[in-house]
Design an enzyme around this catalytic site. Structure first.
Site, PDB file in Angstrom:
ATOM      1  N   GLY A 236      44.451  19.580  24.731  1.00 11.75           N
ATOM      2  CA  GLY A 236      43.586  18.976  23.492  1.00 11.75           C
ATOM      3  C   GLY A 236      42.307  19.048  24.065  1.00 11.75           C
ATOM      4  O   GLY A 236      41.466  19.113  25.079  1.00 11.75           O
ATOM      5  N   SER A 237      41.272  19.532  23.001  1.00 11.60           N
ATOM      6  CA  SER A 237      39.849  19.476  23.256  1.00 11.60           C
ATOM      7  C   SER A 237      39.348  17.991  23.340  1.00 11.60           C
ATOM      8  O   SER A 237      40.071  17.034  22.864  1.00 11.60           O
ATOM      9  CB  SER A 237      39.299  20.016  21.858  1.00 11.60           C
ATOM     10  OG  SER A 237      39.470  21.389  22.058  1.00 11.60           O
TER      11      SER A 237
ATOM     12  N   HIS B 254      37.634  17.190  26.283  1.00 13.01           N
ATOM     13  CA  HIS B 254      37.738  17.045  27.442  1.00 13.01           C
ATOM     14  C   HIS B 254      36.700  18.065  28.329  1.00 13.01           C
ATOM     15  O   HIS B 254      36.658  18.236  29.500  1.00 13.01           O
ATOM     16  CB  HIS B 254      38.941  17.187  28.241  1.00 13.01           C
ATOM     17  CG  HIS B 254      40.004  16.363  27.776  1.00 13.01           C
ATOM     18  ND1 HIS B 254      40.081  15.075  27.517  1.00 13.01           N
ATOM     19  CD2 HIS B 254      41.256  16.349  27.053  1.00 13.01           C
ATOM     20  CE1 HIS B 254      41.069  14.486  26.908  1.00 13.01           C
ATOM     21  NE2 HIS B 254      41.786  15.346  26.536  1.00 13.01           N
TER      22      HIS B 254
ATOM     23  N   LYS C 256      48.674  19.396  32.039  1.00 15.57           N
ATOM     24  CA  LYS C 256      48.402  17.824  32.319  1.00 15.57           C
ATOM     25  C   LYS C 256      49.842  17.325  31.742  1.00 15.57           C
ATOM     26  O   LYS C 256      50.185  17.449  30.941  1.00 15.57           O
ATOM     27  CB  LYS C 256      47.138  17.644  31.800  1.00 15.57           C
ATOM     28  CG  LYS C 256      46.058  18.252  32.320  1.00 15.57           C
ATOM     29  CD  LYS C 256      44.675  17.619  31.794  1.00 15.57           C
ATOM     30  CE  LYS C 256      44.669  17.491  30.292  1.00 15.57           C
ATOM     31  NZ  LYS C 256      44.800  18.469  29.536  1.00 15.57           N
TER      32      LYS C 256
ATOM     33  N   ASP D  49      51.673  18.042  25.565  1.00 14.41           N
ATOM     34  CA  ASP D  49      51.356  19.219  26.357  1.00 14.41           C
ATOM     35  C   ASP D  49      52.619  19.907  27.030  1.00 14.41           C
ATOM     36  O   ASP D  49      53.071  20.992  27.191  1.00 14.41           O
ATOM     37  CB  ASP D  49      50.323  18.861  27.297  1.00 14.41           C
ATOM     38  CG  ASP D  49      48.864  18.664  26.847  1.00 14.41           C
ATOM     39  OD1 ASP D  49      48.854  18.716  25.700  1.00 14.41           O
ATOM     40  OD2 ASP D  49      48.102  18.669  27.683  1.00 14.41           O
TER      41      ASP D  49
ATOM     42  N   HIS E 201      42.239   9.761  27.102  1.00 17.21           N
ATOM     43  CA  HIS E 201      42.389   9.688  25.581  1.00 17.21           C
ATOM     44  C   HIS E 201      41.969   8.416  25.137  1.00 17.21           C
ATOM     45  O   HIS E 201      42.513   7.970  23.949  1.00 17.21           O
ATOM     46  CB  HIS E 201      43.742  10.143  25.252  1.00 17.21           C
ATOM     47  CG  HIS E 201      44.243  11.397  25.514  1.00 17.21           C
ATOM     48  ND1 HIS E 201      45.103  11.791  26.447  1.00 17.21           N
ATOM     49  CD2 HIS E 201      43.762  12.731  24.953  1.00 17.21           C
ATOM     50  CE1 HIS E 201      45.102  12.870  26.691  1.00 17.21           C
ATOM     51  NE2 HIS E 201      44.300  13.539  26.179  1.00 17.21           N
TER      52      HIS E 201
END
Length: 329
Positions: free
Chosen positions: A53-54, A56, A104, A109, A218
């Site tokens: 996911g964006s 990070h 990760k 994911d 998150h």
């Protein structure tokens, strides 16, 4: 919510476009995808792909380039990329030697990268992977079965990228990655929560005079919340948790990463490291290499994480020190 954005739904698309146009000599964005690929030809070695996911940043696209990743797949904010996007990155990164995936440990994911591996294998592309699970704070948190994958993932990118450039094959990279993963541990803390643009409010509530140990990237819950205290007391807690995990002895060798969660300035990171290094010195720990900076963030969260990698092979240190051509190392 105050952010320098246009429409919340366009954040990832516009970020990737801006990244590619700001660094055209280094990166390219594949049209109609959320894949950032190295601009130079993929060399005749195993390709390395990561992503998630964006939110990070600079992970993961900031580590695309010579010596690290061949490509990064950037999902929506805090959301796994889709299997077809991951497959696009795999196909772009294969030059006949196969592709190694750094994943990760988050349920979405893992599932989507594994599906992409199956699709790639069906097209004749050999793959292998590592699921990084370095967060020792808690297990089976939100998003995760088992330990979460956090900032230690960046050290995995660097070490595996080095060995791929040196010509190691998929089997050799898998063996190295497993050894690194077994010796890699991280724990963090947060003073504030991150705000996902499309949500428009912080992901959790935390008092102005409090902070939380063990928070996830998150915004997943940690294991203990306390009133704010001096950096050296925070450092003592994180080091003690890592000591219990490693059960180390005086003379053991480690590399150290102090990572900002996005809203913590370098001033505070260096103060924290100064306290950590004294604690490690008191333990007789041999610190082989240190990196302090912003590598695996949680949008604008104020907080940090502390990663240790026990050095089982001195070449890992050489790998971390080797020069690379990427945006963010």
């Amino acid at each position: 919510m105050k952010k320098i954005i246009n429409q919340p739904s366009d954040v990832v698309n516009e970020m990737l476009q801006g990244m590619a146009t700001a660094h055209p000599e280094l990166l390219e964005r594949f049209s109609d995808s959320q894949v950032i690929h190295r601009k130079a030809d993929t060399p005749d070695v195993v390709g390395i792909v990561s992503g998630g996911g964006s939110g990070h940043e600079p992970s993961h696209a900031g580590f695309v380039g010579e010596g690290m990743l061949s490509a990064a797949v950037c999902g929506e904010v805090f959301t796994s990329p889709t299997p077809d996007q991951i497959l696009t990155a795999i196909k772009a990164s294969d030059n006949g030697k196969g592709v190694f995936l750094v994943i990760k440990n988050y349920t979405g994911d893992v599932m989507n990268f594994e599906m992409a591996q199956e699709l790639a294998e069906a097209e004749g592309i050999e793959t292998s992977s590592i699921v990084v699970n370095d967060d020792i704070a808690i297990e089976d948190s939100t998003f995760t079965a088992g330990k979460r994958g956090v900032a230690g993932t960046v050290l995995m990118h660097k070490i595996i990228g080095y060995y791929a450039k040196e010509g190691k094959n998929l089997d050799e990279l898998t063996e190295i990655a497993n050894k690194v993963n077994d010796n890699l541990n991280t724990i963090g803390l947060a003073l504030t929560a991150a705000t996902v643009p499309e949500v428009g409010k912080p992901g959790f509530d935390i008092e102005d005079d409090a902070f939380e140990y063990g928070i996830g990237i998150h915004g997943e819950p940690g294991y203990k919340r306390e009133k704010i205290k001096p950096a050296k007391e925070m450092a003592k807690e994180l080091v003690s948790q890592l000591k219990a995990t490693y059960n180390w002895e005086a003379g053991d060798s480690f590399v150290v990463l102090v990572n900002s969660m996005g809203g913590t300035p370098l001033m505070e990171l260096y103060i924290f490291w100064n306290d950590v290094q004294q604690l490690l010195a008191d333990e007789g720990i041999d610190v082989k290499w240190v990196k302090v900076g912003e590598l695996m963030t949680s949008i604008e969260m104020q907080g940090l994480s502390l990663t240790l990698l026990k050095v089982e092979d001195n070449e890992w240190v050489d790998a971390l020190k080797a020069p690379v051509d990427v945006l963010a190392w």
